[in-house]
Motif scaffolding. Structure first.
Motif, PDB file in Angstrom:
ATOM      1  N   LYS A  98      64.882  -1.789  69.696  1.00 39.28           N
ATOM      2  CA  LYS A  98      64.478  -2.657  70.809  1.00 39.28           C
ATOM      3  C   LYS A  98      62.957  -2.697  70.939  1.00 39.28           C
ATOM      4  O   LYS A  98      62.374  -3.759  71.139  1.00 39.28           O
ATOM      5  N   ASP A 102      60.400  -5.954  70.441  1.00 38.58           N
ATOM      6  CA  ASP A 102      59.428  -6.374  71.445  1.00 38.58           C
ATOM      7  C   ASP A 102      57.988  -6.043  71.051  1.00 38.58           C
ATOM      8  O   ASP A 102      57.062  -6.296  71.821  1.00 38.58           O
ATOM      9  N   ASP A 103      57.801  -5.473  69.861  1.00 32.81           N
ATOM     10  CA  ASP A 103      56.481  -5.116  69.329  1.00 32.81           C
ATOM     11  C   ASP A 103      55.684  -4.268  70.322  1.00 32.81           C
ATOM     12  O   ASP A 103      54.521  -4.542  70.618  1.00 32.81           O
ATOM     13  N   VAL A 104      56.318  -3.215  70.800  1.00 24.79           N
ATOM     14  CA  VAL A 104      55.703  -2.293  71.754  1.00 24.79           C
ATOM     15  C   VAL A 104      54.491  -1.618  71.124  1.00 24.79           C
ATOM     16  O   VAL A 104      54.508  -1.234  69.960  1.00 24.79           O
ATOM     17  N   ASP A 128      67.149 -16.255  71.477  1.00 20.93           N
ATOM     18  CA  ASP A 128      66.230 -15.320  72.122  1.00 20.93           C
ATOM     19  C   ASP A 128      66.017 -14.102  71.223  1.00 20.93           C
ATOM     20  O   ASP A 128      66.942 -13.331  70.966  1.00 20.93           O
ATOM     21  N   THR A 130      64.342 -11.287  71.712  1.00 21.43           N
ATOM     22  CA  THR A 130      63.796 -10.172  72.482  1.00 21.43           C
ATOM     23  C   THR A 130      64.870  -9.091  72.618  1.00 21.43           C
ATOM     24  O   THR A 130      66.044  -9.326  72.331  1.00 21.43           O
ATOM     25  N   SER A 131      64.465  -7.943  73.125  1.00 25.88           N
ATOM     26  CA  SER A 131      65.406  -6.837  73.301  1.00 25.88           C
ATOM     27  C   SER A 131      66.422  -7.096  74.405  1.00 25.88           C
ATOM     28  O   SER A 131      67.399  -6.361  74.532  1.00 25.88           O
ATOM     29  N   LYS A 132      66.223  -8.131  75.170  1.00 25.73           N
ATOM     30  CA  LYS A 132      67.188  -8.488  76.207  1.00 25.73           C
ATOM     31  C   LYS A 132      68.434  -9.142  75.610  1.00 25.73           C
ATOM     32  O   LYS A 132      69.469  -9.225  76.270  1.00 25.73           O
TER      33      LYS A 132
END
Length: 186
Positions: A98, A102-104, A128, A130-132
């Motif tokens: 995740k 999201d490229d944290v 989508d 994203t991690s969502k």
């Protein structure tokens, strides 16, 4: 491992004398497999496969990717100790995956996630990203397992040669956090 996971999911685990296993494994070890898994505490590898002390090698790192140290550990397990299987085990709801999606950017986690990011980019998905989005995260999880297997073959001539000669198998699977089953990837 497949039979062990079936026992795990049906709560029919093998009764073991851990003290005896400790004594028997003191002088030598001959695990049949090395499993590369995520550090996630919800994936107890030995339990998931109903294995005891001395049965399998387990390497763990967030996001189950390989680096030089893990490749060396895998080479030791297979070439020196005789393991016949390298299993890359991802898992659903993976925090490292995740975060890579999201490229944290956060301390040393940033560099760690760069080892997973290539698995994100190759996923063909128009929704989508994203991690969502649980579906996309699951797709990246499987992509990451496959990418890690590619990295093992590319960066370890020892393991690649052993696989080519039929001495070992290198496979991937994903642990389902919802029911405890392991799904084997093609």
């Amino acid at each position: 491992l497949k039979e062990g996971n079936a026992r795990f999911t049906s709560n029919d685990l093998t009764a073991r004398n851990h003290s005896e296993q400790v004594r028997k494994s003191t002088d030598a070890q001959y695990p049949k497999a090395i499993v590369l898994s995520c550090v996630d505490s919800r994936v107890p590898v030995e339990d998931v496969f109903d294995r005891g002390i001395g049965d399998i090698f387990v390497a763990r790192v967030a996001g189950n990717f390989v680096n030089e140290d893990i490749l060396g550990s895998m080479e030791f397990a297979c070439k020196v100790s005789g393991s016949k299987l390298v299993l890359v085990l991802g898992h659903g709801h993976c925090g490292a995956v995740k975060a890579a999606v999201d490229d944290v950017k956060l301390g040393n986690i940033t560099a760690m996630l760069q080892k997973i990011r290539p698995a994100v980019g190759v996923v063909d998905y128009a929704g989508d990203r994203t991690s969502k989005n649980a579906k996309f995260v699951q797709m990246v999880c499987e992509s990451n397992v496959r990418y890690t297997i590619e990295q093992i073959r590319r960066n370890s001539p020892i393991l690649k040669g052993m696989e080519d000669r039929g001495e070992i198998k290198i496979v991937g699977a994903v642990y389902d956090m919802d029911d405890g089953t392991v799904g084997w990837l093609d």
